[in-house]
Design a protein around this motif. Structure first.
Motif, PDB file in Angstrom:
ATOM      1  N   MET A  95       0.839  -1.175   0.000  1.00  0.00           N
ATOM      2  CA  MET A  95       0.000   0.000   0.000  1.00  0.00           C
ATOM      3  C   MET A  95       0.890   1.247   0.000  1.00  0.00           C
ATOM      4  SD  MET A  95      -3.092   0.962   2.656  1.00  0.00           S
ATOM      5  CE  MET A  95      -3.889  -0.616   2.276  1.00  0.00           C
ATOM      6  N   ASP A  96       0.795   2.010  -1.059  1.00  0.00           N
ATOM      7  CA  ASP A  96       1.622   3.210  -1.195  1.00  0.00           C
ATOM      8  C   ASP A  96       1.240   4.212  -0.113  1.00  0.00           C
ATOM      9  OD1 ASP A  96       2.909   5.563  -1.976  1.00  0.00           O
ATOM     10  OD2 ASP A  96       2.810   5.016  -4.091  1.00  0.00           O
ATOM     11  N   PRO A  97       2.159   4.568   0.789  1.00  0.00           N
ATOM     12  CA  PRO A  97       1.817   5.498   1.867  1.00  0.00           C
ATOM     13  C   PRO A  97       1.474   6.895   1.371  1.00  0.00           C
ATOM     14  CG  PRO A  97       4.187   5.066   1.821  1.00  0.00           C
ATOM     15  CD  PRO A  97       3.562   4.126   0.855  1.00  0.00           C
ATOM     16  N   ALA A  98       1.898   7.216   0.150  1.00  0.00           N
ATOM     17  CA  ALA A  98       1.642   8.554  -0.375  1.00  0.00           C
ATOM     18  C   ALA A  98       0.185   8.775  -0.755  1.00  0.00           C
ATOM     19  CB  ALA A  98       2.546   8.814  -1.580  1.00  0.00           C
ATOM     20  N   ASP A  99      -0.422   7.749  -1.363  1.00  0.00           N
ATOM     21  CA  ASP A  99      -1.798   7.936  -1.829  1.00  0.00           C
ATOM     22  C   ASP A  99      -2.736   6.791  -1.435  1.00  0.00           C
ATOM     23  OD1 ASP A  99      -0.920   5.902  -3.503  1.00  0.00           O
ATOM     24  OD2 ASP A  99      -0.738   7.180  -5.260  1.00  0.00           O
ATOM     25  N   GLY A 100      -2.208   5.768  -0.748  1.00  0.00           N
ATOM     26  CA  GLY A 100      -3.058   4.669  -0.298  1.00  0.00           C
ATOM     27  C   GLY A 100      -3.415   3.674  -1.379  1.00  0.00           C
ATOM     28  N   LYS A 101      -2.847   3.813  -2.579  1.00  0.00           N
ATOM     29  CA  LYS A 101      -3.156   2.897  -3.665  1.00  0.00           C
ATOM     30  C   LYS A 101      -2.338   1.608  -3.536  1.00  0.00           C
ATOM     31  CE  LYS A 101      -4.487   6.375  -7.067  1.00  0.00           C
ATOM     32  NZ  LYS A 101      -4.219   6.939  -8.430  1.00  0.00           N
ATOM     33  N   ILE A 102      -2.909   0.510  -4.043  1.00  0.00           N
ATOM     34  CA  ILE A 102      -2.226  -0.777  -4.018  1.00  0.00           C
ATOM     35  C   ILE A 102      -1.318  -0.874  -5.240  1.00  0.00           C
ATOM     36  CG2 ILE A 102      -2.515  -3.273  -3.949  1.00  0.00           C
ATOM     37  CD1 ILE A 102      -3.594  -1.764  -1.508  1.00  0.00           C
ATOM     38  N   ARG A 103      -0.049  -1.172  -4.990  1.00  0.00           N
ATOM     39  CA  ARG A 103       0.918  -1.300  -6.071  1.00  0.00           C
ATOM     40  C   ARG A 103       1.611  -2.666  -5.987  1.00  0.00           C
ATOM     41  NH1 ARG A 103       0.791   3.655  -8.204  1.00  0.00           N
ATOM     42  NH2 ARG A 103       0.407   5.444  -6.825  1.00  0.00           N
ATOM     43  N   ILE A 104       2.181  -3.093  -7.107  1.00  0.00           N
ATOM     44  CA  ILE A 104       2.796  -4.415  -7.216  1.00  0.00           C
ATOM     45  C   ILE A 104       4.311  -4.271  -7.340  1.00  0.00           C
ATOM     46  CG2 ILE A 104       2.835  -6.593  -8.467  1.00  0.00           C
ATOM     47  CD1 ILE A 104       0.143  -5.875  -7.161  1.00  0.00           C
ATOM     48  N   MET A 105       5.045  -5.074  -6.572  1.00  0.00           N
ATOM     49  CA  MET A 105       6.503  -5.079  -6.657  1.00  0.00           C
ATOM     50  C   MET A 105       6.978  -5.992  -7.782  1.00  0.00           C
ATOM     51  SD  MET A 105       8.316  -5.054  -2.987  1.00  0.00           S
ATOM     52  CE  MET A 105       9.824  -4.723  -3.907  1.00  0.00           C
ATOM     53  N   ASN A 106       8.176  -5.750  -8.234  1.00  0.00           N
ATOM     54  CA  ASN A 106       8.833  -6.681  -9.157  1.00  0.00           C
ATOM     55  C   ASN A 106       9.361  -7.849  -8.315  1.00  0.00           C
ATOM     56  OD1 ASN A 106      10.464  -8.106 -10.905  1.00  0.00           O
ATOM     57  ND2 ASN A 106      11.437  -6.303 -11.786  1.00  0.00           N
ATOM     58  N   ARG A 107       8.655  -8.972  -8.332  1.00  0.00           N
ATOM     59  CA  ARG A 107       8.994 -10.090  -7.447  1.00  0.00           C
ATOM     60  C   ARG A 107      10.335 -10.742  -7.794  1.00  0.00           C
ATOM     61  NH1 ARG A 107       7.347 -14.801 -10.212  1.00  0.00           N
ATOM     62  NH2 ARG A 107       5.880 -14.427 -11.912  1.00  0.00           N
ATOM     63  N   PHE A 108      10.824 -10.518  -9.006  1.00  0.00           N
ATOM     64  CA  PHE A 108      12.088 -11.118  -9.405  1.00  0.00           C
ATOM     65  C   PHE A 108      13.282 -10.460  -8.718  1.00  0.00           C
ATOM     66  CE2 PHE A 108       9.141 -11.849 -12.965  1.00  0.00           C
ATOM     67  CZ  PHE A 108       9.189 -13.232 -13.036  1.00  0.00           C
ATOM     68  N   ASP A 130       8.652 -27.443  -8.796  1.00  0.00           N
ATOM     69  CA  ASP A 130       9.310 -28.362  -9.734  1.00  0.00           C
ATOM     70  C   ASP A 130       9.865 -27.541 -10.881  1.00  0.00           C
ATOM     71  OD1 ASP A 130       7.243 -28.158 -11.892  1.00  0.00           O
ATOM     72  OD2 ASP A 130       5.982 -29.160 -10.407  1.00  0.00           O
ATOM     73  N   GLU A 131      10.542 -28.188 -11.793  1.00  0.00           N
ATOM     74  CA  GLU A 131      11.238 -27.478 -12.869  1.00  0.00           C
ATOM     75  C   GLU A 131      10.289 -26.781 -13.826  1.00  0.00           C
ATOM     76  OE1 GLU A 131      13.814 -30.175 -14.833  1.00  0.00           O
ATOM     77  OE2 GLU A 131      15.199 -30.398 -13.130  1.00  0.00           O
ATOM     78  N   ASP A 132       9.058 -27.251 -13.903  1.00  0.00           N
ATOM     79  CA  ASP A 132       8.118 -26.716 -14.889  1.00  0.00           C
ATOM     80  C   ASP A 132       7.238 -25.601 -14.345  1.00  0.00           C
ATOM     81  OD1 ASP A 132       9.033 -28.539 -16.793  1.00  0.00           O
ATOM     82  OD2 ASP A 132       7.659 -30.094 -16.076  1.00  0.00           O
ATOM     83  N   THR A 133       7.385 -25.238 -13.100  1.00  0.00           N
ATOM     84  CA  THR A 133       6.536 -24.207 -12.513  1.00  0.00           C
ATOM     85  C   THR A 133       7.355 -22.947 -12.248  1.00  0.00           C
ATOM     86  OG1 THR A 133       6.943 -25.017 -10.260  1.00  0.00           O
ATOM     87  CG2 THR A 133       5.028 -25.907 -11.434  1.00  0.00           C
ATOM     88  N   GLU A 134       6.657 -21.825 -12.151  1.00  0.00           N
ATOM     89  CA  GLU A 134       7.334 -20.575 -11.867  1.00  0.00           C
ATOM     90  C   GLU A 134       7.669 -20.475 -10.380  1.00  0.00           C
ATOM     91  OE1 GLU A 134       4.815 -17.280 -12.726  1.00  0.00           O
ATOM     92  OE2 GLU A 134       3.211 -17.931 -11.388  1.00  0.00           O
ATOM     93  N   THR A 135       8.560 -19.579 -10.045  1.00  0.00           N
ATOM     94  CA  THR A 135       8.926 -19.353  -8.655  1.00  0.00           C
ATOM     95  C   THR A 135       7.780 -18.665  -7.928  1.00  0.00           C
ATOM     96  OG1 THR A 135      11.267 -19.157  -9.207  1.00  0.00           O
ATOM     97  CG2 THR A 135      10.558 -18.199  -7.124  1.00  0.00           C
ATOM     98  N   ILE A 136       7.412 -19.204  -6.777  1.00  0.00           N
ATOM     99  CA  ILE A 136       6.370 -18.605  -5.954  1.00  0.00           C
ATOM    100  C   ILE A 136       6.962 -18.317  -4.573  1.00  0.00           C
ATOM    101  CG2 ILE A 136       4.515 -19.788  -7.195  1.00  0.00           C
ATOM    102  CD1 ILE A 136       4.381 -21.770  -4.857  1.00  0.00           C
ATOM    103  N   PHE A 137       6.157 -17.716  -3.698  1.00  0.00           N
ATOM    104  CA  PHE A 137       6.630 -17.415  -2.353  1.00  0.00           C
ATOM    105  C   PHE A 137       5.877 -18.274  -1.344  1.00  0.00           C
ATOM    106  CE2 PHE A 137       8.145 -13.857  -4.707  1.00  0.00           C
ATOM    107  CZ  PHE A 137       9.332 -13.513  -4.082  1.00  0.00           C
TER     108      PHE A 137
END
Length: 238
Positions: A95-108, A130-137
């Motif tokens: 949550m951007d403290p400047a305007d309260g909007k939801i923003r997305i980070m570059n997870r990579f 597994d090798e065929d899936t993307e990196t998750i958290f």
């Protein structure tokens, strides 16, 4: 004069008859609506199904945004204020403290992030199932030799209330789910925790008797994350 009286009588009779007519139902009612759609009776009327109740649940791990910190792969720490993890879209949101909007980070760019949970702090790290899936958290449940992870998931259920065999579910819904995974001490193989005691013991062939006895004597519920943590703590102590 007689003509006037007859006309008045006809008007009164027609009015009384109209008051006693039952309102149209079913197909007749729909046709009446259609006829009202235009002056010449050839138009259409839009109809709306008001049974739909919207969306329940959230794509995020937590219902609210919470205080947290992000650690980048460059070893820098970023204080972003309130964080959340969208496990449905695999996005780290803040949550951007400047305007309260939801923003997305570059997870990579993210090495790990933490989120406040009551008096404690939850740590999330990137993993590949597994090798065929993307990196998750995944949340780190245990990291003292062996490691245990909790992978949060969301199942999307569409509303289903139309038709004779519908479930009468008048809302779309995000349903909470999770899977547990672990790495044994000295082993880089990522195992998925199983509900079956027999399947779990198979992951510890070198200590199968001890693991079997520990599960049985402690009545571990292998579907619960704390049971997995206790099992790995015991394994690391052998």
């Amino acid at each position: 004069m007689r003509t006037l009286i007859i006309c008045l009588a006809l008007i009164i009779t027609a009015s009384l008859t109209a008051q006693n007519v039952s309102p149209p139902e079913g197909y007749e009612a729909k046709e009446n609506l259609r006829e009202l759609g235009s002056m010449d009776g050839t138009g259409t009327v839009k109809t709306f199904d008001y049974r739909y109740e919207g969306v329940k649940g959230t794509p995020y791990v937590f219902e609210d945004f919470r205080n947290g910190e992000v650690y980048l792969k460059s070893k820098n720490k970023v204080a972003l204020g309130k964080l959340n993890y969208n496990c449905f879209e695999n996005e780290i949101a803040y949550m951007d403290p400047a305007d309260g909007k939801i923003r997305i980070m570059n997870r990579f760019l993210v090495d790990l992030f933490t989120i406040q949970d009551g008096d404690g702090v939850l740590t999330f790290v990137p993993i590949k199932l597994d090798e065929d899936t993307e990196t998750i958290f995944a949340e780190v449940l245990y990291n003292k030799g062996s490691r245990a992870y909790k992978v949060y998931k969301k199942e999307w259920l569409k509303a289903n209330y139309e038709g004779g065999y519908s479930a009468d579910r008048r809302y779309d819904e995000f349903v909470d789910k999770y899977d547990l995974y672990f790495l044994k001490k000295g082993d880089n193989t990522l195992y998925k925790a199983k509900n079956s005691k027999k399947q779990m013991i198979a992951a510890f062939p070198e200590k199968d008797k001890e693991i079997s006895s520990f599960i049985k004597s402690n009545k571990l519920d292998l579907k619960e994350d704390q049971s997995l943590v206790r099992l790995l703590e015991y394994y690391d102590s052998l």
